[in-house]
Motif scaffolding. Structure first.
Motif, PDB file in Angstrom:
ATOM      1  N   HIS A 253       0.831  -1.198   0.000  1.00 14.66           N
ATOM      2  CA  HIS A 253       0.000   0.000   0.000  1.00 14.66           C
ATOM      3  C   HIS A 253       0.865   1.247   0.000  1.00 14.66           C
ATOM      4  CE1 HIS A 253      -4.032  -1.755   0.676  1.00 14.66           C
ATOM      5  NE2 HIS A 253      -3.388  -2.709   1.312  1.00 14.66           N
ATOM      6  N   ALA A 254       0.232   2.380  -0.433  1.00 16.96           N
ATOM      7  CA  ALA A 254       0.963   3.642  -0.500  1.00 16.96           C
ATOM      8  C   ALA A 254       0.881   4.433   0.800  1.00 16.96           C
ATOM      9  CB  ALA A 254       0.417   4.482  -1.656  1.00 16.96           C
ATOM     10  N   ARG A 255       0.078   3.954   1.735  1.00 15.71           N
ATOM     11  CA  ARG A 255      -0.049   4.644   3.009  1.00 15.71           C
ATOM     12  C   ARG A 255      -0.110   3.616   4.139  1.00 15.71           C
ATOM     13  NH1 ARG A 255       0.785   8.373   0.088  1.00 15.71           N
ATOM     14  NH2 ARG A 255      -0.243  10.387  -0.080  1.00 15.71           N
ATOM     15  N   TRP A 256      -0.278   4.102   5.347  1.00 12.82           N
ATOM     16  CA  TRP A 256      -0.315   3.291   6.559  1.00 12.82           C
ATOM     17  C   TRP A 256      -1.384   2.196   6.475  1.00 12.82           C
ATOM     18  CZ3 TRP A 256       2.745   5.630  10.588  1.00 12.82           C
ATOM     19  CH2 TRP A 256       2.750   4.936  11.809  1.00 12.82           C
ATOM     20  N   TYR A 258      -3.995  -0.263   8.049  1.00  9.29           N
ATOM     21  CA  TYR A 258      -4.802  -0.184   9.262  1.00  9.29           C
ATOM     22  C   TYR A 258      -5.415  -1.515   9.671  1.00  9.29           C
ATOM     23  CZ  TYR A 258      -5.133   4.666  10.876  1.00  9.29           C
ATOM     24  OH  TYR A 258      -4.872   5.890  11.468  1.00  9.29           O
ATOM     25  N   GLU A 274      -4.824   3.515   4.619  1.00 10.58           N
ATOM     26  CA  GLU A 274      -5.290   4.889   4.502  1.00 10.58           C
ATOM     27  C   GLU A 274      -5.290   5.376   3.055  1.00 10.58           C
ATOM     28  OE1 GLU A 274      -2.660   7.169   6.975  1.00 10.58           O
ATOM     29  OE2 GLU A 274      -4.027   7.116   8.682  1.00 10.58           O
ATOM     30  N   ASP A 275      -4.721   4.578   2.130  1.00 10.80           N
ATOM     31  CA  ASP A 275      -4.683   5.001   0.736  1.00 10.80           C
ATOM     32  C   ASP A 275      -6.006   4.738   0.020  1.00 10.80           C
ATOM     33  OD1 ASP A 275      -4.639   2.248   0.495  1.00 10.80           O
ATOM     34  OD2 ASP A 275      -2.725   2.131  -0.555  1.00 10.80           O
ATOM     35  N   SER A 276      -7.027   4.346   0.750  1.00  7.79           N
ATOM     36  CA  SER A 276      -8.400   4.090   0.297  1.00  7.79           C
ATOM     37  C   SER A 276      -8.566   2.748  -0.418  1.00  7.79           C
ATOM     38  CB  SER A 276      -8.956   5.233  -0.580  1.00  7.79           C
ATOM     39  OG  SER A 276      -8.401   5.201  -1.874  1.00  7.79           O
ATOM     40  N   LEU A 277      -7.513   1.917  -0.388  1.00  5.76           N
ATOM     41  CA  LEU A 277      -7.600   0.634  -1.096  1.00  5.76           C
ATOM     42  C   LEU A 277      -7.716  -0.547  -0.142  1.00  5.76           C
ATOM     43  CD1 LEU A 277      -4.961   1.394  -3.821  1.00  5.76           C
ATOM     44  CD2 LEU A 277      -7.339   0.914  -4.246  1.00  5.76           C
ATOM     45  N   THR A 305     -11.823   7.730   1.003  1.00  6.29           N
ATOM     46  CA  THR A 305     -11.965   7.195   2.362  1.00  6.29           C
ATOM     47  C   THR A 305     -10.663   6.573   2.848  1.00  6.29           C
ATOM     48  OG1 THR A 305     -14.264   6.670   1.904  1.00  6.29           O
ATOM     49  CG2 THR A 305     -13.275   5.555   3.789  1.00  6.29           C
ATOM     50  N   GLN A 306     -10.279   6.931   4.059  1.00  2.21           N
ATOM     51  CA  GLN A 306      -9.140   6.259   4.679  1.00  2.21           C
ATOM     52  C   GLN A 306      -9.715   5.077   5.451  1.00  2.21           C
ATOM     53  OE1 GLN A 306      -6.901   9.271   6.815  1.00  2.21           O
ATOM     54  NE2 GLN A 306      -6.028  10.035   4.914  1.00  2.21           N
ATOM     55  N   TYR A 325     -12.838   5.922   8.029  1.00  2.00           N
ATOM     56  CA  TYR A 325     -12.937   7.094   8.918  1.00  2.00           C
ATOM     57  C   TYR A 325     -14.028   8.043   8.422  1.00  2.00           C
ATOM     58  CZ  TYR A 325     -11.829  11.698  10.852  1.00  2.00           C
ATOM     59  OH  TYR A 325     -11.914  12.940  11.459  1.00  2.00           O
TER      60      TYR A 325
END
Lengths: 336, 259
Positions: A253-256, A258, A274-277, A305-306, A325
């Motif tokens: 993923h490109a972000r944290w 979760y 958090e990258d919405s994927l 959406t995160q 979130y």
């Protein structure tokens, strides 16, 4: 591979917390329970499989009359034990355990919270049922509380405190349905990315410690002796639990990240960030070569959406659910 | 949740408030002297040692009502007066601006960079008044001292606490709507392409590690070729990247890390 189903509306939006979705399948009653944390409240929905009946319940954190900010909930998760299922809710104040339908609170454990806040935040986070009668809960200091749970009633006791982690616990996971010999049956993760592998018993035994790289491991699962860990960098790592050997590393993923979940019968892995994927992967074990393979299968994007929670709704991975979130719904997907 | 949110809340919301007030003072053709006096008085109070020292102690996050009251008192430390409707609208704008920055920051440590940005602009407002500028510098120094040693995980907890504070606020801001960073339903637009955060990798690579079998070094052609075969088992496999993320910008962020 999957298509979107009708979402379930919930009373409040989901908070940005790791692993913010609990799912419990009740096959005899053809129902599934979902839990989503919003600030100091747990939203529970009971959804019938025919999609016709939904009932809602809200559970408050202990001492709800106090300012919201002091009684925030960190996590709510179902704990499945051979004799009973419980819903465990962890907050800044302590640990609440309910019957799985949220009807009665059976146990409360208060954390040592100082009168005036100290520099280190105090909260409980990281919940796992461990074969055969334990529920383990992590704490911000890095300690893990081991509770002994009788087959019925409220005589739950704190049996042990495991002090191995030095940073806040983020998540914990176990496997072992008791039907096979498992060497390791619990893994715990912390904010420094460190993983501890344990064997349960009257005294829990530390089997292995896998060091992190100062990057938080926000979600962890244990499957067929393999630890699957998701990190704040968006990376997933697969380790052999007992030896700590790295099997695979995925820039997922490109972000944290979760939330992670595994469907144990099919080896499907669900990851959300958090990258919405939300991504679906397939894990294959090859015992002869002692290797684990991971293949990417599918993506879903929840626009703008995160994502904070993602779980399979059954052990085969036929369906999964997602929370985000600020979203007041549980989004569902089913295999085509 | 985090007990370190208050200094960042007041510096960032205070900063947004000052941007808006500065713009409003100019739009109302307020004299330069009066504008400067208003800004100086607010910043002097906001960055006063007792106020900042209190904020820097560990605290649970205040409610919206308390934060709004404190910010209103800060604004009224000057000769300027705001009516309740103006205060409400001002507060909504401040909150949405800060929510936008917190929601979209690529990695939690960027909360500190956002705060430094606000401090830098505030410093610009008081550049002609050395006494107040010293207060701002002193606060900046204290923020570095308190926050620069926090881990990425602790920053994420801080960010999660702020996100609870902002939860369910979807006030539409005309500037954000115009620039399409906000949708008509009030939710922020989240891009699925662009640079990955500093320290992250572009999604797409799967690296499988296969165990190398233990072996003895023997001068034997057959064994040598077998060894070569085993060595070749340590392989990397690459998939096509799913997103069009790139690594542009991570050098700038790495440089900013050293500030």
């Amino acid at each position: 591979m999957y298509h979107k189903e009708k979402s379930i509306q919930i009373k409040n939006s989901a908070s940005a917390l790791y692993n913010n979705l609990g799912v419990l399948r009740i096959a005899p009653r053809r129902l599934t329970y979902f839990t989503v944390v919003h600030a100091n409240v747990v939203n529970m929905v009971s959804a019938s499989w025919d999609g016709l009946n939904y009932s809602h319940r809200q559970l408050q954190s202990k001492e709800p009359n106090v300012a919201t900010s002091t009684s925030l909930i960190m996590q709510a998760a179902f704990c499945v034990l051979p004799s009973r299922d419980l819903l465990v809710v962890t907050s800044q104040k302590g640990i609440q355990m309910y019957e799985s339908d949220g009807s009665i609170m059976v146990y409360w454990h208060a954390l040592d919270t100082p009168e005036t806040p100290t520099a280190q935040a105090v909260f409980a986070r990281g919940i796992s049922a461990v074969w055969e009668n334990y529920i383990c809960v992590g704490v911000s200091s890095g300690a893990i509380l081991v509770f002994d749970v009788p087959s019925k009633g409220s005589n739950i006791t704190l049996s042990e405190v495991l002090e191995e982690h030095k940073e806040s616990i983020t998540d914990m996971a176990s496997e072992c349905s008791g039907s096979q010999e498992c060497i390791a049956d619990l893994v715990s993760a912390d904010d420094g990315g460190n993983l501890c592998v344990w064997k349960s018993g009257e005294e829990f035994q530390l089997l292995n410690k896998i060091p992190g790289f100062d990057m938080s491991c926000s979600s962890v699962k244990l499957w067929k002796g393999t630890v699957v860990a998701g990190y704040g960098t968006g990376q997933i790592r697969l380790y052999e639990a007992v030896t700590g050997i790295l099997h695979a590393e995925v820039n997922a993923h490109a972000r944290w990240i979760y939330s992670l979940d595994i469907a144990p019968f099919s080896g499907l892995l669900l990851t959300a960030a958090e990258d919405s994927l939300v991504r679906v992967w397939h894990l294959t074990m090859t015992p002869e070569t002692n290797s684990v393979e991971i293949a990417h299968l599918h993506n879903e994007c929840v626009t703008d959406t995160q994502i904070c929670g993602a779980r399979f709704c059954d052990s085969d991975g036929y369906a999964f659910a997602v929370t985000g979130y600020d979203l007041s719904e549980i989004i569902r997907y089913t295999q085509t | 949740m985090s007990v370190r949110t208050l200094p960042l809340v007041f510096i960032n919301l205070g900063g947004e408030m000052l941007y808006i007030l500065d713009q409003r003072l100019e739009a109302h053709n307020t004299s330069e002297d009066n504008s400067e006096k208003v800004m100086n008085d607010i910043i002097r109070t906001m960055f006063s040692k007792p106020f900042m020292d209190e904020l820097l102690k560990p605290h649970q996050l205040y409610s919206h009502r308390t934060v709004k009251t404190v910010l209103t008192r800060l604004a009224h430390a000057s000769i300027m007066r705001l009516n309740p409707a103006s205060i409400d609208r001002l507060y909504e704008l401040m909150i949405m601006a800060f929510k936008y920055q917190v929601f979209l920051c690529p990695r939690p440590k960027d909360l500190l960079l956002i705060s430094y940005n606000h401090i830098d602009t505030i410093r610009e407002f008081v550049k002609d008044t050395p006494v107040i500028m010293n207060q701002v510098d002193e606060t900046h120094r204290k923020i570095i001292e308190v926050y620069s040693c926090l881990s990425e995980g602790e920053f994420q907890l801080l960010r999660q606490t702020l996100l609870v504070f902002f939860q369910d606020m979807h006030v539409r801001v005309s500037l954000f709507l115009k620039n399409q960073v906000q949708n008509p339903n009030g939710r922020f637009s989240l891009s699925t392409s662009g640079p990955v955060p500093h320290g992250g990798d572009v999604p797409g690579l799967i690296r499988i590690c296969e165990e190398l079998t233990c072996f003895c070094l023997i001068q034997d052609e057959q064994v040598a070729s077998e060894l070569a075969r085993i060595a070749g088992q340590f392989a990397e496999r690459e998939e096509q990247p799913e997103n069009s993320n790139s690594n542009k910008g991570d050098d700038l962020l790495a440089m900013m890390d050293d500030l």
